[in-house]
Design an enzyme around this catalytic site. Structure first.
Site, PDB file in Angstrom:
ATOM      1  CE  LYS A   4      24.965 -41.595 -46.630  1.00  0.00           C
ATOM      2  NZ  LYS A   4      23.516 -41.947 -46.703  1.00  0.00           N
ATOM      3  CB  THR A  25      17.059 -30.123 -48.890  1.00  0.00           C
ATOM      4  OG1 THR A  25      16.319 -30.421 -50.199  1.00  0.00           O
ATOM      5  CG2 THR A  25      16.340 -30.637 -47.650  1.00  0.00           C
ATOM      6  CB  VAL A  26      21.810 -29.662 -47.034  1.00  0.00           C
ATOM      7  CG1 VAL A  26      22.857 -29.482 -45.771  1.00  0.00           C
ATOM      8  CG2 VAL A  26      21.331 -31.017 -47.352  1.00  0.00           C
ATOM      9  N   GLY A  27      21.279 -26.636 -47.401  1.00  0.00           N
ATOM     10  CA  GLY A  27      21.779 -25.104 -47.508  1.00  0.00           C
ATOM     11  C   GLY A  27      20.600 -24.309 -46.818  1.00  0.00           C
ATOM     12  CB  THR A  28      16.844 -24.354 -47.248  1.00  0.00           C
ATOM     13  OG1 THR A  28      17.306 -23.921 -48.999  1.00  0.00           O
ATOM     14  CG2 THR A  28      15.840 -23.256 -46.916  1.00  0.00           C
ATOM     15  CB  VAL A  79      28.991 -40.982 -42.631  1.00  0.00           C
ATOM     16  CG1 VAL A  79      28.515 -42.353 -42.250  1.00  0.00           C
ATOM     17  CG2 VAL A  79      30.109 -40.919 -43.440  1.00  0.00           C
ATOM     18  CG  LEU A 129      29.878 -22.039 -51.065  1.00  0.00           C
ATOM     19  CD1 LEU A 129      31.264 -22.615 -51.984  1.00  0.00           C
ATOM     20  CD2 LEU A 129      29.413 -20.642 -51.666  1.00  0.00           C
ATOM     21  N   GLY A 130      25.115 -23.250 -51.954  1.00  0.00           N
ATOM     22  CA  GLY A 130      24.281 -24.168 -52.235  1.00  0.00           C
ATOM     23  C   GLY A 130      22.832 -23.890 -51.489  1.00  0.00           C
ATOM     24  CB  ILE A 135      23.922 -40.508 -36.555  1.00  0.00           C
ATOM     25  CG1 ILE A 135      22.538 -40.856 -36.530  1.00  0.00           C
ATOM     26  CG2 ILE A 135      24.504 -41.392 -35.378  1.00  0.00           C
ATOM     27  CD1 ILE A 135      22.381 -42.296 -37.028  1.00  0.00           C
TER      28      ILE A 135
END
EC number: 1.1.1.3
Lengths: 433, 433
Positions: B203, B14-17, B130, B10-11, B134
């Protein structure tokens, strides 16, 4: 769901005692986290110990403990390869999960042991076998599980790193520091395993397997220790902006994997170059994560017990799940382990630090650079120092990465020059980029 | 055992791609490791994307996807707090496991979301929330599970670290570097979340909960950003052997926990001081492990996708196990979360860097040191610089750890001295020992 998890600790040396102490010190924390009571029910020890809780059964019959119906998890911290192997196999056959810190045993017999565990539906966990308290096994097996690992580079022997750090920071000689390390308990009376790189090679073979999905192949690790590292080279390296560390490397190359353990010049600016004393650190380069680094205590009772008990905590979930499905021993499902070959040392590629001792006469530098060039070797830096009293001059050359067979050929040709009076000193160099 | 694991992303920012690309790039590796086919069956996106595999269903009806019977795991990478929360809750109620990178949402509503997940027997995983790539959540929740954590210190905002690194290494001013960071895409057009420390505080509240076993308490994190850091102080700190980093700290103290995020002087010799640019690192001090450190990319498509997919790989084991038993969301079983209080800023203890601007006259240094001494504050170092053209003199003082309320009182008294012409500049200092 079992509320109480019974564990047996086989071996009450430094690590075994560390595990017993951890369970005492952190009992509340362990139960708050796991929701279970974790109890040591048995310890395996040759001599009766009076400092152990009297409700814990003590026995020297390790095989009986490993087969005891009350025991859920067997922790093997005896060390050595023969008894430890027998006991682990016995425990597996009695359907016990096993936790071990025994890198030598796993590096040399892990394929057999893991295969047997899979057959019997149990897990053999070994977080403590590599880099002590740094959870590098879990990190590569689980946390980086979605990555394709390109390379791993690690300072995975604390003794070696202590010795090189002292040489680097205090201009001390290898032999002197080794004696101190022995006095401090950092090095064994017979330091061969540590200073000849065998311990690091054991650990590297485990790291390479879980990084790349290949069977354990300890006998194919190229292994060189630190005993021949001369203080002079540590000093020259420093002047050129490099630190000499004893590193284990596993590289993915086009035609195979490189597994090697040897002293290495790395740039001072890298974090690995700043890992000092008995500390360990492992750097991983993976796609799509990029570079990451993991640092901490690579040995000692507390760090090792931390890793052993992390395995126990994980196994509680495995015990409570009604399926043997869990992370595969070597991170990849067994039938997917690859037979991609391990490259021979001739086929390895890396940069080099070369130290030549030459007569102070015209033409020798020109001859040397010509030989390197003819062998396709690019020079990154060259440094000529003042002549010794003997009239001989040290010449230091740093090269870009080159195939080892080409470097061997070039060195032979250089050593054949009349002005080159001693064998060429060579130390590998990695930029870690 | 399910052979095929269906995930919905969902979405498609940047991260979803990044997640979609990871599954494409590393398909072979993922299946070799997990023994499963991991398939994206749905993506939730407002605008139809032509670069996505046509067999994947695209829809803007996120709630329908989150409830779809075919979907095993819902990945929420929309960001923001309102829609994301609704979708996650909807997925949980439909017994889907959830993976999210949404630190703000979890820091502020995690207690509710995790409670609901436990009620419905599913997991909400948040490794990517977070320190990006890492695996610090897994490390503290699982790998250090046998330890009692004493403190955590982390560089957990890449934007802030990039800015401070540039100031430190190139003597640049905050405003100039911020503009560059925005041009490079490291900082948002509205950089408030990063430079005021809010992102780091989100975080940190997650790290503190899993380190100590306390509910999420974002509103109790003391939070100070880097906008007031003067280049002059970065330079003086460097001269004294310190680096200014923006750090998040969680300390276990006798009477409670300290949770704080602020600029901090740390010794140059520590590894954390050498973590530069947009990199992140987290140091943990725990018993019996001791100090360990974890370093890597804290943001970006690849690093975040690596963390998101590590959660998916873990969830495959959870899906195949016939029990909801797994690592608790906040590392400790919910009924064992502790109500130990979070200390107020007055009750916090740390060292200080103080910069006084004083008239060049006799007695002012004596008065200052007398005030510090009367308030029980020990001086670690003192440095007086040449007078400015104005005739005013900067005096730098480093102190040993002291209760913040005492330092507040001392600073008031110092500022009341006639020779002290400007408010005292203060930056906290931690030795990380």
């Amino acid at each position: 769901m079992k509320d109480k998890i019974n564990i047996a600790v086989l071996g009450l040396g430094t690590v075994g005692t560390g595990v017993v102490n951890l369970l005492k010190d952190n009992a509340v924390e362990l139960s708050r986290r796991s929701g279970h009571d974790i109890c040591i029910t048995h310890v395996g020890t040759r001599r009766r110990r009076d400092d152990i809780d009297p409700t814990i059964k003590q026995s020297d019959d390790l095989m009986a403990i490993a087969a005891d119906d009350d025991v859920d998890i067997v922790i093997e911290v005896i060390g050595g390869k023969s008894v430890a192997k027998d006991v682990i196999i016995h425990a597996i056959k009695h359907k016990k999960h096993v936790v071990t810190a025994n890198k030598a045993l796993l590096a040399e017999h892990g394929n057999e042991i893991f295969g047997l565990a899979e057959e019997h539906g149990v897990q053999v966990r070994y977080e403590a076998a590599v880099a002590g308290g740094i959870p590098i096994i879990k990190i590569i097996r689980e946390a980086l599980a979605a990555n394709k690992v390109d390379w791993v580079a690690g300072i995975i022997n604390g003794t070696g790193n202590f010795i090189l750090t002292e040489m680097q920071q205090k201009n001390r000689r290898f032999g002197d520091v080794l004696k101190e390390a022995q006095a401090l308990g950092y090095a064994e009376a017979d330091p061969t395993f540590d200073v000849e790189g065998i311990d690091a090679a054991h650990k590297l073979s485990l790291l390479a397997s879980i990084a790349f999905g290949i069977p354990l192949q300890f006998n194919k690790v190229y292994c060189e220790g630190i005993t021949k590292i001369n203080l002079q080279d540590v000093v020259y390296a420093k002047e050129l902006g490099y630190t000499i560390k004893h590193l284990g490397f596993a590289f993915r190359r086009e035609h195979g994997f490189e597994l090697r353990v040897h002293p290495t010049l790395i740039p001072n600016s890298t974090l690995l170059a700043n890992v000092n004393g008995v500390k360990n650190a492992v750097m991983v380069d993976a796609h799509p994560l990029g570079q990451s680094l993991y640092y901490g205590d690579g040995a000692g009772a507390g760090a090792t017990a931390s890793a052993v008990m992390a395995d126990v905590m994980d196994l509680i979930y495995v015990i409570n799940a009604n399926t043997p499905s869990d992370v595969p021993h070597l991170a990849f499902v067994p039938e997917e382990l690859s037979d991609t070959r391990i490259l021979s040392s001739d086929e390895m590629t890396c940069g080099y630090y070369l130290r030549l001792t030459v007569k102070d006469e015209l033409g020798v530098l020109a001859d040397t650079t010509r030989i390197l060039s003819e062998n396709g070797i690019n020079i990154d830096a060259i440094m000529q120092r003042d002549a010794h009293k003997s009239g001989l001059v040290p010449v230091i050359i740093l090269t870009l990465p080159v195939l080892e067979s080409q470097m061997n050929k070039a060195i032979k040709e250089i050593e054949a020059l009349g002005a080159v009076t001693e064998p060429v000193v060579r130390i590998r160099l990695e930029s870690l980029e």
